[in-house]
Design a protein around this motif. Structure first.
Motif, mmCIF file in Angstrom:
data_model
loop_
_atom_site.group_PDB
_atom_site.id
_atom_site.type_symbol
_atom_site.label_atom_id
_atom_site.label_comp_id
_atom_site.label_asym_id
_atom_site.label_seq_id
_atom_site.Cartn_x
_atom_site.Cartn_y
_atom_site.Cartn_z
ATOM 1 N N PHE A 164 -10.948 -32.973 -63.305
ATOM 2 C CA PHE A 164 -11.542 -33.221 -61.991
ATOM 3 C C PHE A 164 -12.753 -34.128 -62.095
ATOM 4 N N ARG A 165 -13.481 -34.029 -63.229
ATOM 5 C CA ARG A 165 -14.619 -34.945 -63.408
ATOM 6 C C ARG A 165 -14.144 -36.381 -63.407
ATOM 7 N N TYR A 166 -12.996 -36.590 -64.046
ATOM 8 C CA TYR A 166 -12.395 -37.924 -64.077
ATOM 9 C C TYR A 166 -12.020 -38.351 -62.660
ATOM 10 N N GLU A 167 -11.394 -37.414 -61.894
ATOM 11 C CA GLU A 167 -10.965 -37.736 -60.519
ATOM 12 C C GLU A 167 -12.168 -38.031 -59.616
ATOM 13 N N ILE A 168 -13.211 -37.259 -59.812
ATOM 14 C CA ILE A 168 -14.370 -37.396 -58.950
ATOM 15 C C ILE A 168 -15.129 -38.698 -59.252
ATOM 16 N N VAL A 169 -15.212 -39.011 -60.522
ATOM 17 C CA VAL A 169 -15.857 -40.264 -60.917
ATOM 18 C C VAL A 169 -15.091 -41.433 -60.297
ATOM 19 N N ASP A 170 -13.783 -41.285 -60.241
ATOM 20 C CA ASP A 170 -12.933 -42.304 -59.633
ATOM 21 C C ASP A 170 -13.206 -42.413 -58.121
ATOM 22 N N LEU A 171 -13.408 -41.246 -57.483
ATOM 23 C CA LEU A 171 -13.740 -41.234 -56.047
ATOM 24 C C LEU A 171 -15.045 -41.984 -55.784
ATOM 25 N N PHE A 172 -16.027 -41.734 -56.653
ATOM 26 C CA PHE A 172 -17.329 -42.371 -56.487
ATOM 27 C C PHE A 172 -17.225 -43.889 -56.691
ATOM 28 N N ALA A 173 -16.465 -44.280 -57.696
ATOM 29 C CA ALA A 173 -16.291 -45.718 -57.962
ATOM 30 C C ALA A 173 -15.632 -46.389 -56.755
ATOM 31 N N ASP A 174 -14.658 -45.689 -56.185
ATOM 32 C CA ASP A 174 -13.959 -46.205 -55.004
ATOM 33 C C ASP A 174 -14.922 -46.294 -53.809
ATOM 34 N N PHE A 175 -15.822 -45.327 -53.727
ATOM 35 C CA PHE A 175 -16.769 -45.260 -52.607
ATOM 36 C C PHE A 175 -17.682 -46.496 -52.565
ATOM 37 N N VAL A 176 -18.110 -46.963 -53.715
ATOM 38 C CA VAL A 176 -19.033 -48.122 -53.725
ATOM 39 C C VAL A 176 -18.309 -49.455 -53.783
ATOM 40 N N SER A 177 -16.991 -49.405 -53.864
ATOM 41 C CA SER A 177 -16.249 -50.654 -54.054
ATOM 42 C C SER A 177 -16.351 -51.601 -52.851
ATOM 43 N N ASN A 178 -16.749 -51.110 -51.686
ATOM 44 C CA ASN A 178 -16.869 -51.990 -50.517
ATOM 45 C C ASN A 178 -18.176 -52.802 -50.533
ATOM 46 N N LYS A 179 -18.990 -52.605 -51.567
ATOM 47 C CA LYS A 179 -20.254 -53.349 -51.764
ATOM 48 C C LYS A 179 -21.307 -53.024 -50.706
ATOM 49 N N GLU A 180 -21.051 -52.032 -49.879
ATOM 50 C CA GLU A 180 -22.013 -51.630 -48.842
ATOM 51 C C GLU A 180 -22.601 -50.253 -49.158
ATOM 52 N N ASN A 181 -21.777 -49.422 -49.767
ATOM 53 C CA ASN A 181 -22.194 -48.042 -50.036
ATOM 54 C C ASN A 181 -22.918 -47.945 -51.374
ATOM 55 N N SER A 182 -23.749 -46.910 -51.474
ATOM 56 C CA SER A 182 -24.480 -46.706 -52.737
ATOM 57 C C SER A 182 -24.519 -45.225 -53.088
ATOM 58 N N ILE A 183 -24.799 -44.965 -54.348
ATOM 59 C CA ILE A 183 -24.907 -43.572 -54.813
ATOM 60 C C ILE A 183 -26.142 -43.413 -55.705
ATOM 61 N N LEU A 184 -26.888 -42.357 -55.428
ATOM 62 C CA LEU A 184 -27.927 -41.933 -56.370
ATOM 63 C C LEU A 184 -27.488 -40.571 -56.877
ATOM 64 N N MET A 185 -27.295 -40.459 -58.163
ATOM 65 C CA MET A 185 -26.858 -39.160 -58.672
ATOM 66 C C MET A 185 -27.691 -38.710 -59.856
ATOM 67 N N THR A 186 -27.991 -37.420 -59.855
ATOM 68 C CA THR A 186 -28.693 -36.868 -61.003
ATOM 69 C C THR A 186 -27.660 -36.132 -61.845
ATOM 70 N N THR A 187 -27.895 -36.127 -63.110
ATOM 71 C CA THR A 187 -26.990 -35.364 -63.971
ATOM 72 C C THR A 187 -27.620 -35.157 -65.338
ATOM 73 N N HIS A 188 -27.170 -34.119 -66.006
ATOM 74 C CA HIS A 188 -27.525 -34.039 -67.421
ATOM 75 C C HIS A 188 -26.261 -34.181 -68.274
ATOM 76 N N ILE A 189 -25.118 -34.376 -67.556
ATOM 77 C CA ILE A 189 -23.877 -34.656 -68.288
ATOM 78 C C ILE A 189 -23.728 -36.179 -68.287
ATOM 79 N N THR A 190 -24.366 -36.811 -69.255
ATOM 80 C CA THR A 190 -24.468 -38.272 -69.229
ATOM 81 C C THR A 190 -23.135 -38.974 -69.422
ATOM 82 N N SER A 191 -22.168 -38.275 -69.993
ATOM 83 C CA SER A 191 -20.874 -38.935 -70.247
ATOM 84 C C SER A 191 -20.216 -39.369 -68.927
ATOM 85 N N ASP A 192 -20.517 -38.640 -67.835
ATOM 86 C CA ASP A 192 -19.936 -38.998 -66.533
ATOM 87 C C ASP A 192 -20.453 -40.336 -66.034
#
Lengths: 284, 224
Positions: A164-192
């Motif tokens: 699911f981490r893989y799927e979710i990372v894919d969702l996020f990548a898709d979310f910013v693909s329109n060049k208008e959206n942005s994401i700020l995310m905190t994590t301690h799982i840096t591999s994501d």
């Protein structure tokens, strides 16, 4: 360049913790990862951005407006995932849909239930019977299903299985693909963050210790593993920090090319974000 | 308006968790009222009991929110602090009011079916309204404590603060009786009872308004 989020000189003081000089500029179409160990100030930064706490100094703008002046319509364009906060555990997926429909004009019920089905989330079970990963899936869907322009995510991959981490990372990548959206995310799982973020901000004890473009890490930063007997051969000014772990020295450098020129016999490789974080936090 | 509806719905969902308990309690209540009605007219007592038993359940919605840390999440949605506090007050009021209403309806039907008539219905309703105002007083002195300290930490304060109010009122009344006994002689209790619905409405508005303003001020300053 247009920014969806700008944080300037943010400062918040508690009796035992001081968050200071936090500067973040999140352009449209980009993802910034805020990385740090637990208690480093990531959540305080997120809470300040969301106006959940009153900060002492600084200025925070979302979509070019001071956060105190955001209208409801502006706030509908922000999607949020908070690691430790959600609806009461007696609610189920259907209840949450009914509530979110009331809170958001743009609530996309079809998208929500499509993803619920795709991620095999039970619709009639109360949240209290969900695993932490399942709960996180619903939180992420709630953040995405009202078609936001800015996602603010506090530890969104916490408790998730690798698939699911893989799927979710894919969702996020898709979310910013329109060049208008942005994401700020905190994590301690840096591999994501490895294949997702455009910029990484490392935060330690309330201070930003490194704010760097991910491609700069990929193209320029390097790590050298060296045995203790050889460490004296490397000059201190030629590297950023060094960490001894299991009798091996890990040396972090900010220019692979220059280091290679000076020490052609040493093998140098690209560091992972986790290695950078560890060396920056624990290294000397 | 939709946001308010959503927040109310969120609080209503809390009752889902003890749906079976509520249904069981209502049937038990109906059974007891029926049994008691065979011996005497308990229209007033039945209505008030129902209000006390069910009208204060709304506090549990605070517990659920507190345990899930829901306020933090809600405030990150397009929802204001004012809307959150306002809806809670609306929910508390509606819950008490509807409980009293259902209590009155159930007691009315049972009393009418068993005893054939209800004595002094207007007086009974007046007493019910006085009881409702007392519950409002308790709830309205509790809510700012909950906003200040939370349901768990504020448990003690929720008992002490209304007790202090009642104590002060008692002392004040006692002093008045001691120094101005003629005041009490002049009071027409029957007239006061007759206009009690009007006084109750005013008191309810005052209790809810003052309590809401205090809670809102507390919540506005609160770091979530």
């Amino acid at each position: 360049m247009e920014y969806n989020l700008e944080v300037a000189e943010l400062e918040k003081k508690y009796s035992n913790f001081h968050l200071k000089h936090i500067n973040i500029k999140l352009p449209k179409g980009k993802i910034i990862g805020l990385v740090g160990e637990n208690g480093s100030g990531k959540t305080t930064t997120i809470k300040s951005i969301l106006n959940l706490i009153k900060y002492d100094k600084g200025n925070i703008k979302i979509f070019g407006k001071n956060t105190n002046n955001l209208t409801k319509i502006d706030r509908e364009k922000i999607g949020v995932v908070l690691d430790d906060s959600f609806f009461a555990p007696i609610l189920n997926v259907n209840d949450i849909n009914k509530l979110m429909k009331k809170f958001y004009h743009n609530w996309n019920e079809k998208y929500y239930f499509e993803k619920v089905k795709k991620f095999n989330i039970p619709t009639n079970k109360p949240l209290k019977e969900f695993s932490s990963g399942m709960k996180m899936k619903i939180k992420v869907l709630c953040a995405l299903a009202h078609e936001p322009k800015l996602l603010i995510l506090d530890e969104p991959t916490n408790g998730l299985d690798p698939i699911f981490r893989y799927e979710i990372v894919d969702l996020f990548a898709d979310f910013v693909s329109n060049k208008e959206n942005s994401i700020l995310m905190t994590t301690h799982i840096t591999s994501d963050l490895e294949h997702l973020v455009d910029e990484v901000i490392f935060i330690l004890q309330g201070n930003i210790i490194l704010d760097i473009a991910k491609n700069k890490i990929d193209n320029e930063y390097g790590i050298i593993e060296i045995l203790p007997e050889n460490i004296s051969k490397i000059k201190k000014e030629d590297y950023l920090k060094c960490l001894k772990y299991k009798n091996i020295y890990y040396i972090l450098v900010d220019s692979r090319l220059e280091f290679q020129k000076k020490y052609p016999k040493l093998e140098i490789r690209k560091p992972t974000l986790e290695e950078i974080m560890l060396i920056l936090v624990k290294g000397e | 308006m939709n946001t308010l509806k959503g927040l109310l719905l969120k609080d209503l969902y809390v009752f889902k968790n003890f749906k079976s308990n509520i249904i069981f309690s209502v049937f038990m209540f109906i059974f007891l009222i029926t049994m008691a009605s065979l011996r005497m007219d308990i229209f007033t007592a039945g209505s008030i009991l129902f209000l006390i038993f069910f009208g204060m359940n709304s506090i549990s919605s605070f517990s659920y929110d507190e345990n899930a840390d829901s306020d933090k999440y809600l405030l990150s949605l397009p929802i204001t602090r004012k809307e959150i506090v306002f809806t809670k007050y609306l929910f508390v009021f509606l819950n008490s009011f509807i409980s009293l209403l259902i209590g009155i309806i159930i007691s009315f039907i049972i009393t009418l079916l068993i005893r054939g008539k209800i004595n002094n219905i207007a007086d009974s309703l007046r007493v019910c309204l006085i009881a409702f105002t007392s519950v409002s007083f308790l709830m309205c002195s509790n809510l700012p404590c909950i906003y200040k300290w939370g349901v768990e930490k504020g448990r003690m304060q929720s008992v002490i603060i209304p007790a202090i109010f009642i104590f002060i009122l008692g002392i004040f009344g006692g002093l008045l009786l001691m120094f101005f006994p003629e005041l009490y002689q002049d009071i027409d209790l029957l007239y006061l009872f007759k206009i009690s619905p009007f006084i109750c409405v005013i008191l309810n508005i005052l209790f809810y308004l003052i309590s809401y303003l205090i809670s809102f001020k507390i919540y506005l300053k609160k770091s979530i």
